[in-house]
Design a protein around this motif. Structure first.
Motif, PDB file in Angstrom:
ATOM      1  N   THR A   1      11.066 -11.333  49.843  1.00 17.08           N
ATOM      2  CA  THR A   1      10.819 -10.057  49.672  1.00 17.08           C
ATOM      3  C   THR A   1      11.155  -9.078  50.670  1.00 17.08           C
ATOM      4  N   ASP A   2      11.724  -8.047  49.922  1.00 16.13           N
ATOM      5  CA  ASP A   2      11.852  -6.688  50.809  1.00 16.13           C
ATOM      6  C   ASP A   2      10.489  -5.833  50.928  1.00 16.13           C
TER       7      ASP A   2
ATOM      8  N   LYS B   1      20.619  -9.245  45.252  1.00 22.35           N
ATOM      9  CA  LYS B   1      19.790  -8.271  45.106  1.00 22.35           C
ATOM     10  C   LYS B   1      18.961  -8.353  43.694  1.00 22.35           C
ATOM     11  N   VAL B   2      17.656  -8.304  43.894  1.00 18.30           N
ATOM     12  CA  VAL B   2      17.120  -8.444  42.605  1.00 18.30           C
ATOM     13  C   VAL B   2      15.825  -7.394  42.788  1.00 18.30           C
ATOM     14  N   GLN B   3      15.478  -6.524  41.539  1.00 13.58           N
ATOM     15  CA  GLN B   3      14.352  -5.741  41.548  1.00 13.58           C
ATOM     16  C   GLN B   3      13.294  -6.250  40.781  1.00 13.58           C
ATOM     17  N   ARG B   4      11.996  -6.026  41.091  1.00 11.93           N
ATOM     18  CA  ARG B   4      11.041  -6.388  40.408  1.00 11.93           C
ATOM     19  C   ARG B   4      11.098  -6.191  38.891  1.00 11.93           C
ATOM     20  N   GLY B   5      10.843  -7.151  38.254  1.00 10.80           N
ATOM     21  CA  GLY B   5      10.863  -7.150  36.736  1.00 10.80           C
ATOM     22  C   GLY B   5      12.213  -7.462  36.138  1.00 10.80           C
TER      23      GLY B   5
ATOM     24  N   THR C   1      15.825 -10.389  47.913  1.00  3.58           N
ATOM     25  CA  THR C   1      17.205 -11.181  47.974  1.00  3.58           C
ATOM     26  C   THR C   1      17.152 -12.435  47.274  1.00  3.58           C
ATOM     27  N   VAL C   2      17.902 -13.085  46.596  1.00  2.00           N
ATOM     28  CA  VAL C   2      17.682 -14.413  46.318  1.00  2.00           C
ATOM     29  C   VAL C   2      18.386 -15.053  47.359  1.00  2.00           C
ATOM     30  N   THR C   3      17.613 -16.074  48.135  1.00  2.00           N
ATOM     31  CA  THR C   3      18.199 -17.105  49.118  1.00  2.00           C
ATOM     32  C   THR C   3      18.514 -18.306  48.833  1.00  2.00           C
TER      33      THR C   3
END
Length: 444
Positions: free
Chosen positions: A100-101, A53-57, A78-80
């Motif tokens: 994108t979430d 899971k990643v956050q913008r920035g 989420t990195v797919t």
């Protein structure tokens, strides 16, 4: 009389179809495809994995060396996949795919950030913030900005030049940014002057953008250290060496940089990104892209997340018109034709140009008639016809001796050739081979 550079140059039809179109925000993409090499230099090193899971920035790929740049997540999600994809230049490049979430608040449309005029950050911290924020030259060259600002011992700067020329036909991303974000750009200029200890700055804008000239004239009133210079409309005036000559009458050495004559040049988009990084702690995750073409239903300027598929931009501009022959990343002079609309927007994507069949076809190449037109328009003083001939004959060492590597690939020579010879295509190929040649060994 308006200033310009003295050697060569042309004036193709401007076709600034979107100059009156305000920048609007592109809808959030379902997935982004983020290449780890969006800059000149060493590719960034991936620091995330599949299913993360990643956050913008968030940093998703770290700078691979001094001449490199961080890559940040343009969306939360989420990195797919970690995969290779075709980029805008047609090469397979390592890429991070993020789904994108849409429920994550950080992905919602941006609120307007307040203007922060006061500069409280120390010079060393400004340069570090620029480096950490992944800022590169947004005029197209994508040279890591922190490298450009790194002064070697003994180097001295006396002027900062802001490139607001945008001489490439059709493109208006910089023009609209100057109209809509003028105060922020001015603060960005002051930030760089503070960081570098530069006593003055000049904003160079071509005279076909009189509204931008007027805005910055008003913004800089009462500030004698920053001035606006109106320039004659002439391509390729946005080239660093041409702009330095036009504004300061200084000749950058053949194999040198503006730093060698006491100057740093930055594009207005880069300056705005620096303002965002320093004043709002926002890394580079989006940019303005012009989507244009004479038959496009709704040509527009968009705020676009890095990694957004080009297909999304074309759809938002009304879809691909019937009879389209070429889709070009960039402008018609220096842009590259795309093989697919699945390629992603990168930090260096300034525009997407849709060209119809009747305008995309090249004339049939014929023999050179020795007219000398290509020589007369070359802003670097080269002989394009000779460089093409040497490349055709695989005489790459001779081409190197004839300064093929100093070609800035502006395309002026191909534009004026009455015999429709593919001069730039051959010179680009010749440059790529010449760069690989080992230095000549000294005679024993």
């Amino acid at each position: 009389m308006l200033r310009t550079f003295p050697k060569g140059g042309i004036h193709p039809p401007e076709n600034k179809l979107t100059s009156g179109r305000p920048i609007r925000r592109l809808p959030l993409p379902k997935e982004v495809y983020v290449p780890v090499s969006q800059h000149i230099g060493i590719p960034a090193e991936i620091v995330v994995d599949r299913k993360d899971k990643v956050q913008r920035g968030q940093v998703i790929a770290k700078s691979g060396g001094f001449v490199s740049s961080n890559i940040h997540a343009p969306v939360s999600g989420t990195v797919t996949k970690l995969d290779k994809i075709i980029d805008t230049r047609g090469y397979k490049k390592q890429c991070i795919v993020i789904r994108t979430d849409p429920r994550d608040p950080s992905n919602l449309e941006e609120a307007n950030y307040p203007l922060i005029d006061e500069i409280t950050t120390e010079p060393s911290e400004i340069l570090e913030r620029i480096s950490q924020s992944g800022i590169v030259g947004l005029g197209g060259a994508t040279f890591p900005s922190h490298v450009k600002l790194h002064l070697r011992e003994g180097q001295h700067l006396d002027c900062l030049i802001i490139n607001g020329v945008e001489c490439e036909p059709y493109l208006t991303a910089d023009h609209r940014l100057m109209l809509e974000k003028g105060p922020e750009i001015l603060v960005g200029i002051r930030i760089l002057m503070h960081a570098l200890g530069v006593p003055r700055a000049i904003i160079g804008i071509e005279n076909n953008k009189r509204d931008a000239i007027a805005i910055f004239g008003e913004l800089t009133r009462g500030n004698p250290d920053i001035r606006v210079a109106a320039l004659q409309v002439k391509y390729p005036q946005g080239g660093e060496k041409q702009l330095v000559r036009a504004l300061l009458n200084r000749e950058v050495p053949k194999n040198g940089l503006p730093l060698d004559v006491g100057v740093v040049v930055h594009n207005v988009g880069t300056i705005f990104a620096i303002y965002q990084a320093v004043q709002h702690n926002r890394p580079l995750t989006e940019r303005v892209v012009t989507v244009t073409g004479k038959r496009l239903a709704n040509p527009s300027n968009f705020w676009v997340r890095i990694g957004t598929p080009v297909a999304d931009l074309i759809a938002a501009a009304g879809g691909l018109p019937e009879g389209t022959r070429k889709i070009v990343s960039g402008g018609p002079m220096m842009g590259k034709a795309l093989k697919s609309t699945d390629v992603p927007v990168t930090k260096g994507t300034s525009g997407i140009l849709i060209i119809p069949e009747d305008e995309a076809s090249r004339g049939e190449p014929a023999a050179c008639i020795r007219c000398g037109e290509c020589v007369s328009v070359c802003p670097m003083g080269l002989e394009p016809h000779l460089l093409m001939n040497l490349t055709e004959k695989s005489m790459f060492k001779r081409a190197a001796a004839e300064d093929i590597l100093t070609c800035i690939e502006c395309g002026s020579c191909s534009y004026v050739c009455p015999s429709h010879r593919p001069l730039l295509d051959y010179i680009r190929f010749g440059k790529s081979i010449t760069k690989q040649l080992e230095p000549k060994n000294p005679a024993p």
